[in-house]
Design an enzyme around this catalytic site. Sequence first.
Site, PDB file in Angstrom:
ATOM      1  N   ASN A   1       0.945  -1.257   0.216  1.00  0.00           N
ATOM      2  CA  ASN A   1       0.110   0.047  -0.072  1.00  0.00           C
ATOM      3  C   ASN A   1       0.948   1.256   0.012  1.00  0.00           C
ATOM      4  OD1 ASN A   1      -1.796   1.903   0.395  1.00  0.00           O
ATOM      5  ND2 ASN A   1      -2.308   1.389   2.413  1.00  0.00           N
ATOM      6  N   TRP A   2       1.013   1.782  -1.248  1.00  0.00           N
ATOM      7  CA  TRP A   2       1.737   3.146  -1.386  1.00  0.00           C
ATOM      8  C   TRP A   2       1.355   4.355  -0.770  1.00  0.00           C
ATOM      9  CZ3 TRP A   2       4.310   2.796  -6.969  1.00  0.00           C
ATOM     10  CH2 TRP A   2       5.102   1.640  -6.816  1.00  0.00           C
ATOM     11  N   LYS A   3       0.030   4.317  -0.541  1.00  0.00           N
ATOM     12  CA  LYS A   3      -0.555   5.508   0.230  1.00  0.00           C
ATOM     13  C   LYS A   3      -0.382   6.601  -0.599  1.00  0.00           C
ATOM     14  CE  LYS A   3       0.226   3.711   4.506  1.00  0.00           C
ATOM     15  NZ  LYS A   3      -0.177   3.522   5.829  1.00  0.00           N
TER      16      LYS A   3
ATOM     17  N   HIS B   1      -9.618   0.902   4.589  1.00  0.00           N
ATOM     18  CA  HIS B   1      -8.578   1.057   5.547  1.00  0.00           C
ATOM     19  C   HIS B   1      -8.619   2.227   6.668  1.00  0.00           C
ATOM     20  CE1 HIS B   1      -4.477   2.316   6.362  1.00  0.00           C
ATOM     21  NE2 HIS B   1      -3.834   1.345   5.628  1.00  0.00           N
TER      22      HIS B   1
ATOM     23  N   GLU C   1      -7.088   4.534   7.713  1.00  0.00           N
ATOM     24  CA  GLU C   1      -6.894   5.847   7.491  1.00  0.00           C
ATOM     25  C   GLU C   1      -8.069   6.344   6.714  1.00  0.00           C
ATOM     26  OE1 GLU C   1      -3.145   5.444   5.225  1.00  0.00           O
ATOM     27  OE2 GLU C   1      -2.371   5.022   7.272  1.00  0.00           O
TER      28      GLU C   1
ATOM     29  N   GLU D   1      -5.474  -5.175  10.630  1.00  0.00           N
ATOM     30  CA  GLU D   1      -4.502  -4.003  10.536  1.00  0.00           C
ATOM     31  C   GLU D   1      -5.106  -3.597  11.995  1.00  0.00           C
ATOM     32  OE1 GLU D   1      -2.440  -2.749   7.088  1.00  0.00           O
ATOM     33  OE2 GLU D   1      -4.334  -1.880   7.170  1.00  0.00           O
TER      34      GLU D   1
ATOM     35  N   GLY E   1       2.031   2.165  10.778  1.00  0.00           N
ATOM     36  CA  GLY E   1       2.978   3.239  10.621  1.00  0.00           C
ATOM     37  C   GLY E   1       3.854   3.550  12.186  1.00  0.00           C
TER      38      GLY E   1
ATOM     39  N   SER F   1       3.205  -2.164  10.499  1.00  0.00           N
ATOM     40  CA  SER F   1       4.544  -2.361  10.896  1.00  0.00           C
ATOM     41  C   SER F   1       5.506  -3.435  10.578  1.00  0.00           C
ATOM     42  CB  SER F   1       4.931  -1.896  12.536  1.00  0.00           C
ATOM     43  OG  SER F   1       4.690  -0.440  12.502  1.00  0.00           O
TER      44      SER F   1
ATOM     45  N   GLY G   1       2.730  -1.324   4.413  1.00  0.00           N
ATOM     46  CA  GLY G   1       2.742   0.342   3.970  1.00  0.00           C
ATOM     47  C   GLY G   1       3.978   0.519   3.639  1.00  0.00           C
ATOM     48  N   GLY G   2       4.668   1.476   4.803  1.00  0.00           N
ATOM     49  CA  GLY G   2       5.851   2.034   4.727  1.00  0.00           C
ATOM     50  C   GLY G   2       6.951   1.276   4.115  1.00  0.00           C
TER      51      GLY G   2
HETATM   52  C1  PEP Z   1      -0.930  -0.005   6.115  1.00  0.00           C
HETATM   53  O1  PEP Z   1      -0.875   1.367   5.603  1.00  0.00           O
HETATM   54  O2  PEP Z   1      -1.954  -0.730   5.668  1.00  0.00           O
HETATM   55  C2  PEP Z   1       0.174  -0.436   6.949  1.00  0.00           C
HETATM   56  C3  PEP Z   1      -0.048  -1.494   7.316  1.00  0.00           C
HETATM   57  O3  PEP Z   1       1.160   0.606   7.139  1.00  0.00           O
HETATM   58  P1  PEP Z   1       2.524   0.040   7.882  1.00  0.00           P
HETATM   59  O4  PEP Z   1       3.082  -1.016   7.137  1.00  0.00           O
HETATM   60  O5  PEP Z   1       3.403   1.493   7.204  1.00  0.00           O
HETATM   61  O6  PEP Z   1       2.310   0.097   9.169  1.00  0.00           O
END
Ligand code: PEP
Length: 239
Positions: A14-16, A94, A96, A164, A170, A204, A225-226
Site C-alpha cells: 500500500n503506497w498510500k 483502510h 486511514e 490491521e 506506521g 509495521s 505500508g511504509g
Molecule cells: C498500512 O497502511 O496498511 C500499513 C500496514 O502501514 P505500515 O506497514 O506502514 O504500518
Amino acid sequence: MINLSQYSAIFIANWKLNGNFTFLKEYYDKLKVSSNNCTVICPPSIYLNSIKTNKENLYTGAQDVSFYNEGAYTGELSASMLKENGIDFCLVGHSERRQYFRETNESIKIKCENLLRENMIPVVCIGETLEQKENKLTEEILFTQIKKSIPNIANNKNSIIAYEPVWAIGTGLTPTLDEINSVHELIKNFNSKFKNFKVLYGGSVKSTNSKDINSLKHVDGCLIGGASLKVDEFNTIIS
Ligand code: PEP
C-alpha cells in the site's frame, strides 16, 4: 477472477500517497516477485495503469473505490472503471479512510458489493484502536466490523480480510506473534464461512519481522505500508 488458493502467501503493497514516475520505474526494474506468492501493488490511482503487470503473479490494486457506480460525484472512481483498467484488487475500509474520510462499516459493505459485482477482489481492512485493545474490546470490534462491512456474497474465493490493528500502522509497534496468530484464528472462527478466508496481517511489517509473522499458522500474507516503499526491503519481505 484470480484463483487465490493457488498462492501460499499474498503480499500487498500500500503506497498510500507516495510515488512518481521515476520511483515507479526504479521500483519495477528492481522488483523480484516470487512464483508461489501473489504480489499486489496499490499505487495512488493515477499510477494504476503505469504498473506493468507483465511479471507473473504481479497484480495491481486500488486503494479505494467509490460508493457510487456513476453520476455527479466529482473526484470518484467506480468499480467498473477500475475493472475496465485491468485492476484486480482493491483495499476497502483502510483505517486511514475510516479515520480521515469518515468511512463507515455500512459504506464499506456497499463498496465491497460494487467490487464483487465487477469480479474484483476486495481486501477488507479491519482492526482495533489502542484504546479498544486496552479495554479488551478487540474481539467485539472485529466481529462488528466483519458483520457490518463484509457482504453476504463475499467468500474465501472472492474476498480477502486484512487484520490491521490501528495502533500498529506506521508506528513500528506490532502485537506479539501469539496475539497475531490468535486474532487471525478468531477471525477465521467467526463462523464457518470464514474458515478458509485468506487473512493478511498489516501494521509495521518489515523485513526483520515478516518471516516470523508469515510463518504463523493462521496468517496468509501481509499488507505492507511504509516498508513497501523501499523495493529492496519489499523484495526481502516477499521472497
Ligand atoms: C498500512 O497502511 O496498511 C500499513 C500496514 O502501514 P505500515 O506497514 O506502514 O504500518
